[in-house]
Every structure is written in C-alpha cells, then in structure tokens.
Design a protein around this motif. Structure first.
Motif, mmCIF file in Angstrom:
data_model
loop_
_atom_site.group_PDB
_atom_site.id
_atom_site.type_symbol
_atom_site.label_atom_id
_atom_site.label_comp_id
_atom_site.label_asym_id
_atom_site.label_seq_id
_atom_site.Cartn_x
_atom_site.Cartn_y
_atom_site.Cartn_z
ATOM 1 N N TYR B 60 0.850 -1.188 0.000
ATOM 2 C CA TYR B 60 0.000 0.000 0.000
ATOM 3 C C TYR B 60 0.886 1.239 0.000
ATOM 4 O O TYR B 60 2.099 1.144 0.235
ATOM 5 C CB TYR B 60 -0.973 -0.002 1.184
ATOM 6 N N ARG B 70 3.121 -5.462 2.546
ATOM 7 C CA ARG B 70 2.538 -6.290 3.610
ATOM 8 C C ARG B 70 3.029 -7.725 3.506
ATOM 9 O O ARG B 70 3.463 -8.307 4.473
ATOM 10 C CB ARG B 70 0.998 -6.288 3.537
ATOM 11 N N TYR B 133 -3.368 -14.212 10.157
ATOM 12 C CA TYR B 133 -3.434 -13.352 11.342
ATOM 13 C C TYR B 133 -2.135 -13.443 12.144
ATOM 14 O O TYR B 133 -1.551 -12.437 12.543
ATOM 15 C CB TYR B 133 -4.638 -13.711 12.233
ATOM 16 N N ILE B 134 -1.669 -14.661 12.367
ATOM 17 C CA ILE B 134 -0.425 -14.861 13.121
ATOM 18 C C ILE B 134 0.740 -14.207 12.373
ATOM 19 O O ILE B 134 1.582 -13.536 12.968
ATOM 20 C CB ILE B 134 -0.168 -16.369 13.349
ATOM 21 N N GLN B 136 0.682 -11.700 10.296
ATOM 22 C CA GLN B 136 0.580 -10.234 10.402
ATOM 23 C C GLN B 136 1.030 -9.762 11.791
ATOM 24 O O GLN B 136 1.750 -8.779 11.929
ATOM 25 C CB GLN B 136 -0.864 -9.801 10.139
ATOM 26 N N ASN B 137 0.622 -10.497 12.791
ATOM 27 C CA ASN B 137 0.971 -10.151 14.167
ATOM 28 C C ASN B 137 2.467 -10.268 14.413
ATOM 29 O O ASN B 137 3.068 -9.425 15.060
ATOM 30 C CB ASN B 137 0.221 -11.093 15.109
ATOM 31 N N ARG B 138 3.068 -11.335 13.878
ATOM 32 C CA ARG B 138 4.518 -11.525 14.036
ATOM 33 C C ARG B 138 5.261 -10.405 13.348
ATOM 34 O O ARG B 138 6.317 -9.977 13.799
ATOM 35 C CB ARG B 138 4.937 -12.871 13.422
ATOM 36 N N ILE B 140 4.201 -7.295 12.906
ATOM 37 C CA ILE B 140 4.089 -6.104 13.760
ATOM 38 C C ILE B 140 5.062 -6.230 14.936
ATOM 39 O O ILE B 140 5.792 -5.303 15.268
ATOM 40 C CB ILE B 140 2.628 -5.915 14.261
ATOM 41 N N GLU B 141 5.084 -7.427 15.526
ATOM 42 C CA GLU B 141 5.976 -7.695 16.666
ATOM 43 C C GLU B 141 7.435 -7.456 16.271
ATOM 44 O O GLU B 141 8.191 -6.808 16.997
ATOM 45 C CB GLU B 141 5.778 -9.149 17.095
ATOM 46 N N VAL B 144 8.257 -3.822 15.872
ATOM 47 C CA VAL B 144 8.250 -3.081 17.134
ATOM 48 C C VAL B 144 9.442 -3.452 18.010
ATOM 49 O O VAL B 144 9.988 -2.625 18.728
ATOM 50 C CB VAL B 144 6.911 -3.338 17.881
ATOM 51 N N THR B 145 9.862 -4.716 17.949
ATOM 52 C CA THR B 145 10.862 -5.170 18.923
ATOM 53 C C THR B 145 12.282 -5.301 18.356
ATOM 54 O O THR B 145 13.231 -5.384 19.122
ATOM 55 C CB THR B 145 10.463 -6.538 19.523
ATOM 56 N N LEU B 146 12.417 -5.349 17.021
ATOM 57 C CA LEU B 146 13.759 -5.548 16.460
ATOM 58 C C LEU B 146 14.252 -4.300 15.713
ATOM 59 O O LEU B 146 13.461 -3.590 15.092
ATOM 60 C CB LEU B 146 13.768 -6.738 15.488
ATOM 61 N N SER B 147 15.559 -4.097 15.769
ATOM 62 C CA SER B 147 16.166 -3.005 15.001
ATOM 63 C C SER B 147 16.214 -3.416 13.528
ATOM 64 O O SER B 147 16.016 -4.600 13.194
ATOM 65 C CB SER B 147 17.584 -2.746 15.506
ATOM 66 N N GLN B 150 18.601 -6.232 13.051
ATOM 67 C CA GLN B 150 18.087 -7.503 13.577
ATOM 68 C C GLN B 150 17.015 -8.099 12.644
ATOM 69 O O GLN B 150 16.956 -9.307 12.461
ATOM 70 C CB GLN B 150 17.500 -7.298 14.973
#
Lengths: 188, 188
Positions: B60, B70, B133-134, B136-138, B140-141, B144-147, B150
């Motif tokens: 998008y 995505r 769903y999993i 997409q969630n991973r 986002i995770e 948010v959590t990795l540089s 990484q």
C-alpha cells in the motif's frame, strides 16, 4: 449469568437452543476489578473472553517502553491474545481490564472441543477470524492514511463511546498518538 | 497445469482425490509478466492467487507516497488482498507480480461456493485465516521489537531466499526500512 452470552450468540449466529445450552456449559462467569492484567506478555494465552460488562484491552510494549493498544473490547466483544491463543506460543501482548468487568471465559481446550462438536461453532470462529483480520487491516489503513486529528474525528463520529469511556492515556494509545496531541486535538 | 495446485492441497490438507478434482475445476491457470499489477487500490478484490512459479506481493502507499509491503508470496503461497476479498469492499492494497509468474486463480464466488460444497475446504480457509493473522501479528511484533539490522539478520537466517530473489527496493519495503539503511546493513 450465562444468559447474556446466549443472547449474543443467538443474535449473531444460527446456533440452536440445544447447542447454546451445551456451549454455555463450557464458559465460566468471572468478575474482575479494573486494571487487572489477565495475561502477561511472555505467557501462553489459554483463555478467550466475551465481555459482559466493562472493558478489556490488548496491548504491547515498544522497545522504548511505550504501550501500544491493539484492541479495546466493550460489552459483547470477544477479546484474547489471538495469535497466542491460536498458536499456543508465548504472547507478545498483554490482556487487561480497563474497567470493573464481568466476563465469560472459555479455555483453549474447550474452545477447540466445541469446534469439533458443533459445526456452527466452527463457522462462528471463521467469521471471528475474518472480522479480526479486517479490523486489524482497517486500523493499519487508518494509521497510514489519516492524520491524528482525522483519526480522532473518525472515532468521535463512528464510536463516540470510546471517547466517553476511555482515559486520555488509553485513548491516545489506541489512536497511536501522544497524550499531548490528543489533548490538543480534543480542545479544537 | 493444475497438478501442482493439487500437490499443494494434498500435502497441506486432508482433501481426498475426488474433491481435489472438483476444486481444480474452479481454478484457472494464468501466466503473468513481472511488474504486472493484478489489483489496484480502490478496486474490489475478486480473485485469490496460489503462486505456482514466481512471486506476488501486496503493498500500500502511505500519505507521503511510500510503498509499504505487507506480504510477499513465493511458490506455494496464497496471495490476495484479504480484507477486500472477504468484505468485497474496495481494497486499500495493491497486488502485483515481482517476477514473471504462473498463478492459479479462483474467483470470490467460486471460493465461497467451495466452502459450502466441501467442508474440508472451509477448514482450509479457517487455517489460512489463522495463519495470516499470526503472520501479520509476528510482522508487527518484529517491527516493534527488532532493530533494522536484527530484522535483516532474522530474515537472512530464516528465509534467505527473500534476500536472494528480491531487489533492494522491495526487500527494504518488506523490512520497513530505507534502501540506504538496507545497503548499510547488508555491507556489514
């Protein structure tokens, strides 16, 4: 106590009364004080909640320690750490109440048992997955295409109870903006 | 031409040969040149693709006109603008090929017809929804959590073919970093 759960299922599905009775037996009724954490990040999510009264949210922490809210469920909503509930892997998210709440809870084991026992339950589950995927996608779309002010206005028009019931802190986290930005937007 | 589709379904599901035959009849085989847009944002998504050869992505545009990727599907992957395919509302995403591709396509109408005709297809669909769903969630995770570094290293370890097959532009968009950042990370 399970009557309200049956009511939600009756208006949203084609499940018959006999099966509703069976489903009801797998749910537990539970009262929870506000600001209670139901699931910590790192734990495996073994429960799914239907909100009867109150409000439950799912959120995660960024590397900088900021809370980001994925979902807020009011009366009639289904809330869980979905990825963890499905995969039975540790959750990335926290789940917690924002208000004194009354919940119907079902265990992971019983949830999937119902999918085998009751075909219509499997159908409900598919609809739920479709809904959460679309919801998540719309949220990403909103974050990407709308300004902070437009996001606030959209919520005010479409779901004003979010603004009435949530603190500025949680509302700002849900709309992915700073609290100061939310205060500025609200005052206009 | 549909043999490979049947192979994918045979190894991933419990669908029997008779039903596979029936499913195969609803799919069309299609060759598509690289860099072809299969769906424009704003259109309603009426097709779902199984990649036989090549590579298809969904992406998008941000308000600033940046492409955000995505999902990228290689051989054996299912690709579509999922929200639009489910809701039959205009898509927020584009869908397009990154390589010369061979696809199995099924229409929205036939896809849901199969769900009614073949219970096991409905089960496949539920598994697909769980998986996306999993996934997409991973993602986002991970964001948010990795540089940036990484994220690149994780992909290099877990799915090195992404790095071998994608241009820096598309890889950077998939990993949500600037091309310059990707070049810097790669050189280390």
């Amino acid at each position: 106590m399970i009557d309200k759960l049956k009511y939600y299922l009756r208006i949203n599905t084609d499940i018959d009364e006999l099966q509703l009775e069976r489903i009801g037996r797998y749910f537990q009724y539970r009262k929870v004080k506000r600001d209670t954490i139901l699931l910590f990040a790192g734990e495996v999510c073994k429960e799914l909640y239907v909100v009867s009264i109150g409000c439950v949210r799912t959120y995660y922490l960024t590397q900088q320690g900021h809370e980001k809210t994925r979902h807020i469920g009011f009366e009639g909503s289904v809330v869980t750490s979905i990825s963890s509930f499905i995969s039975q892997q540790p959750s990335f998210e926290f789940v917690g109440t924002l208000e004194d709440s009354e919940l119907y809870t079902i265990s992971h084991k019983h949830f999937y048992q119902l999918s085998i026992e009751i075909p219509e339950w499997e159908k409900c589950y598919t609809n739920f997955l479709e809904m959460v995927y679309i919801h998540q996608n719309r949220k990403i779309e909103m974050l990407v295409t709308l300004s902070a002010r437009q996001r606030y206005e959209k919520l005010l028009n479409e779901q004003p109870f979010y603004i009435q019931r949530l603190s500025n802190k949680h509302l700002a986290s849900y709309l992915d903006m700073r609290e100061e930005t939310l205060s500025r937007v609200k005052s206009k």
